[in-house]
Scaffold this motif. Structure first.
Motif, short mmCIF file in Angstrom:
data_model
loop_
_atom_site.label_atom_id
_atom_site.label_comp_id
_atom_site.label_asym_id
_atom_site.label_seq_id
_atom_site.Cartn_x
_atom_site.Cartn_y
_atom_site.Cartn_z
N ILE A 29 0.86 -1.17 0.00
CA ILE A 29 0.00 0.00 0.00
C ILE A 29 0.91 1.23 0.00
N ILE A 30 0.83 2.01 -1.07
CA ILE A 30 1.67 3.20 -1.22
C ILE A 30 1.00 4.38 -0.53
N THR A 31 -0.21 4.71 -0.95
CA THR A 31 -1.03 5.74 -0.31
C THR A 31 -2.43 5.15 -0.15
N SER A 32 -3.36 5.97 0.27
CA SER A 32 -4.72 5.45 0.44
C SER A 32 -5.37 5.08 -0.90
N HIS A 33 -4.87 5.59 -2.00
CA HIS A 33 -5.46 5.31 -3.31
C HIS A 33 -4.50 4.69 -4.32
N ILE A 34 -3.25 4.49 -3.97
CA ILE A 34 -2.27 3.86 -4.86
C ILE A 34 -1.73 2.62 -4.17
N LYS A 35 -1.82 1.49 -4.87
CA LYS A 35 -1.36 0.21 -4.33
C LYS A 35 -0.59 -0.55 -5.40
N GLU A 36 0.22 -1.50 -4.95
CA GLU A 36 0.88 -2.42 -5.87
C GLU A 36 0.23 -3.79 -5.71
N TYR A 37 0.05 -4.48 -6.83
CA TYR A 37 -0.61 -5.77 -6.85
C TYR A 37 0.29 -6.80 -7.52
N GLN A 38 0.05 -8.09 -7.18
CA GLN A 38 0.76 -9.19 -7.83
C GLN A 38 -0.23 -10.31 -8.09
N CYS A 39 -0.16 -10.89 -9.28
CA CYS A 39 -1.03 -12.01 -9.63
C CYS A 39 -0.60 -13.24 -8.83
N VAL A 40 -1.56 -13.91 -8.22
CA VAL A 40 -1.23 -15.07 -7.39
C VAL A 40 -0.84 -16.29 -8.23
N HIS A 41 -1.14 -16.27 -9.52
CA HIS A 41 -0.83 -17.41 -10.38
C HIS A 41 0.48 -17.23 -11.13
N CYS A 42 0.65 -16.10 -11.81
CA CYS A 42 1.83 -15.93 -12.67
C CYS A 42 2.84 -14.90 -12.13
N ASN A 43 2.55 -14.28 -11.00
CA ASN A 43 3.43 -13.31 -10.33
C ASN A 43 3.66 -12.02 -11.12
N LYS A 44 2.75 -11.68 -12.03
CA LYS A 44 2.85 -10.41 -12.75
C LYS A 44 2.54 -9.29 -11.77
#
Length: 83
Positions: A29-44
């Motif tokens: 969680i970067i800010t309240s409206h910006i986040k980083e995500y990762q795919c649970v299957h392919c790690n993208k």
């Protein structure tokens, strides 16, 4: 042998994402409206951009997010001490 199994599993995960789409989970969680995500299957890895859309997480974007997180935490830390 183990390398062949990992290669096969990685190709299967990529195939799964190509058919059904990615299943993203929040990793940072970067800010309240910006986040980083990762795919649970392919790690993208992706992040939210200025318009709120998901975009690929490049090294440049990751550096921007780290700087933004530092500024955001510093600012909110000062706000919480005053309040």
């Amino acid at each position: 042998m183990k390398n062949n199994i990992n290669h096969y599993a990685n190709r299967l995960s990529t195939f799964f994402c190509a058919i059904f789409g990615h299943h993203y989970a929040v990793t940072k969680i970067i800010t309240s409206h910006i986040k980083e995500y990762q795919c649970v299957h392919c790690n993208k890895e992706v992040t939210t951009d200025a318009n709120g859309n998901l975009s690929e997480l490049t090294p440049k974007q990751q550096d921007i997010n780290n700087t933004l997180q530092h500024i955001y935490q510093k600012r909110h830390g000062a706000d919480q001490q005053v309040a």
